[in-house]
Design a protein around this motif. Structure first.
Motif, short mmCIF file in Angstrom:
data_model
loop_
_atom_site.label_atom_id
_atom_site.label_comp_id
_atom_site.label_asym_id
_atom_site.label_seq_id
_atom_site.Cartn_x
_atom_site.Cartn_y
_atom_site.Cartn_z
N GLN A 153 127.88 32.17 122.41
CA GLN A 153 128.79 32.77 121.44
C GLN A 153 128.84 34.27 121.63
OE1 GLN A 153 128.51 31.48 117.41
NE2 GLN A 153 127.90 29.43 117.99
N THR A 154 129.54 34.69 122.67
CA THR A 154 129.78 36.11 122.90
C THR A 154 131.00 36.50 122.07
OG1 THR A 154 131.11 35.51 124.81
CG2 THR A 154 128.79 35.99 125.22
N ASN A 155 131.59 37.66 122.35
CA ASN A 155 132.81 38.04 121.62
C ASN A 155 133.86 36.95 121.72
OD1 ASN A 155 131.70 40.46 120.87
ND2 ASN A 155 132.58 41.59 122.57
N THR A 156 133.97 36.37 122.89
CA THR A 156 134.83 35.21 123.10
C THR A 156 133.90 34.05 123.44
OG1 THR A 156 136.58 36.60 123.98
CG2 THR A 156 136.72 34.25 124.46
N PRO A 157 133.74 33.06 122.56
CA PRO A 157 132.83 31.95 122.85
C PRO A 157 133.17 31.28 124.18
CG PRO A 157 133.57 31.85 120.58
CD PRO A 157 134.39 32.91 121.26
N GLN A 158 132.12 30.94 124.91
CA GLN A 158 132.29 30.30 126.21
C GLN A 158 131.41 29.08 126.28
OE1 GLN A 158 131.30 33.22 129.16
NE2 GLN A 158 132.88 34.63 128.51
N TYR A 159 131.84 28.10 127.08
CA TYR A 159 131.02 26.92 127.29
C TYR A 159 131.05 26.54 128.76
CZ TYR A 159 135.29 24.08 127.45
OH TYR A 159 136.50 23.55 127.78
N ASP A 160 130.06 25.77 129.15
CA ASP A 160 129.98 25.29 130.52
C ASP A 160 129.54 23.83 130.47
OD1 ASP A 160 130.14 25.35 133.25
OD2 ASP A 160 128.26 26.44 133.55
N LEU A 161 130.05 23.04 131.39
CA LEU A 161 129.74 21.62 131.47
C LEU A 161 129.11 21.31 132.82
CD1 LEU A 161 133.13 20.24 130.09
CD2 LEU A 161 131.01 20.55 128.81
N SER A 162 128.14 20.43 132.81
CA SER A 162 127.54 19.98 134.07
C SER A 162 128.43 18.91 134.69
CB SER A 162 126.15 19.40 133.82
OG SER A 162 126.25 18.13 133.18
N ARG A 163 128.05 18.47 135.83
CA ARG A 163 128.70 17.28 136.39
C ARG A 163 128.16 16.08 135.61
NH1 ARG A 163 125.70 13.97 139.61
NH2 ARG A 163 123.75 14.74 140.46
N VAL A 164 128.78 14.95 135.76
CA VAL A 164 128.32 13.73 135.10
C VAL A 164 127.20 13.12 135.94
CG1 VAL A 164 128.96 11.41 134.36
CG2 VAL A 164 130.56 13.31 134.03
N PHE A 165 126.09 12.83 135.28
CA PHE A 165 124.95 12.18 135.94
C PHE A 165 124.94 10.71 135.55
CE2 PHE A 165 123.81 16.60 135.63
CZ PHE A 165 123.22 16.86 136.86
N ALA A 166 124.60 9.86 136.50
CA ALA A 166 124.49 8.42 136.27
C ALA A 166 123.07 7.98 136.62
CB ALA A 166 125.51 7.67 137.11
N PRO A 167 122.12 8.17 135.69
CA PRO A 167 120.71 7.91 136.00
C PRO A 167 120.37 6.46 136.31
CG PRO A 167 120.98 8.42 133.68
CD PRO A 167 122.29 8.66 134.33
N PHE A 168 121.21 5.52 135.90
CA PHE A 168 120.93 4.13 136.21
C PHE A 168 121.39 3.77 137.62
CE2 PHE A 168 121.24 4.13 131.53
CZ PHE A 168 119.93 3.78 131.27
N ALA A 169 122.16 4.64 138.24
CA ALA A 169 122.67 4.39 139.58
C ALA A 169 121.62 4.65 140.65
CB ALA A 169 123.92 5.23 139.86
N SER A 170 120.76 5.65 140.42
CA SER A 170 119.73 5.96 141.41
C SER A 170 118.60 6.76 140.77
CB SER A 170 120.31 6.75 142.59
OG SER A 170 120.51 8.10 142.24
N ALA A 171 117.45 6.64 141.36
CA ALA A 171 116.28 7.38 140.87
C ALA A 171 116.51 8.88 141.04
CB ALA A 171 115.03 6.94 141.62
N ARG A 172 117.27 9.26 142.04
CA ARG A 172 117.55 10.68 142.28
C ARG A 172 118.32 11.28 141.10
NH1 ARG A 172 120.40 11.67 147.74
NH2 ARG A 172 118.81 10.12 148.19
N GLU A 173 119.26 10.51 140.56
CA GLU A 173 120.03 10.97 139.39
C GLU A 173 119.12 11.12 138.18
OE1 GLU A 173 124.03 11.16 138.94
OE2 GLU A 173 123.10 12.11 140.67
N LEU A 174 118.23 10.16 137.95
CA LEU A 174 117.29 10.23 136.84
C LEU A 174 116.38 11.43 136.99
CD1 LEU A 174 116.08 9.08 134.26
CD2 LEU A 174 114.65 7.60 135.67
N TYR A 175 115.90 11.68 138.18
CA TYR A 175 115.04 12.83 138.45
C TYR A 175 115.80 14.13 138.14
CZ TYR A 175 112.00 16.13 140.83
OH TYR A 175 111.18 17.20 141.12
N ALA A 176 117.07 14.22 138.53
CA ALA A 176 117.86 15.42 138.26
C ALA A 176 118.00 15.65 136.76
CB ALA A 176 119.23 15.31 138.92
N VAL A 177 118.25 14.58 135.99
CA VAL A 177 118.37 14.69 134.54
C VAL A 177 117.06 15.18 133.93
CG1 VAL A 177 118.64 13.34 132.41
CG2 VAL A 177 120.25 13.03 134.30
#
Length: 97
Positions: A58-82
């Motif tokens: 919440q700066t003078n103009t509020p800003q937001y950022d979004l991550s990529r979508v993670f699919a932790p059930f698809a691979s252990a690597r995704e779960l580890y990243a989360v």
């Protein structure tokens, strides 16, 4: 206080498939109610299969950022990243000793 710095929104669906993107506007609205606007607030949105992380500043103009979508059930690597992201958020929001 942790509850003021990390928000989790769970989207439950039965017999229909809802995108993890569906609750993002509502999550952003909740996160803008941050009682401590000088610090960023972090959020995690999930539909049970996918996970998306959100950060609001919440700066003078509020800003937001979004991550990529993670699919932790698809691979252990995704779960580890989360788990790594959650660990990093925990480090950022926990009080310093």
């Amino acid at each position: 206080m942790l509850q003021d710095r990390l928000w989790v929104m769970v989207l439950e669906s039965k017999k229909t498939t809802l995108s993890v993107w569906s609750p993002v506007p509502q999550a952003l609205a909740y996160m803008m109610a941050n009682p401590n606007p000088s610090k960023p607030v972090f959020g995690m949105v999930t539909n049970g299969d996918d996970i998306l992380f959100v950060k609001v500043m919440q700066t003078n103009t509020p800003q937001y950022d979004l991550s990529r979508v993670f699919a932790p059930f698809a691979s252990a690597r995704e779960l580890y990243a989360v788990l790594q992201i959650l660990k990093r958020i925990g480090e950022l929001i926990s009080p310093t000793s």
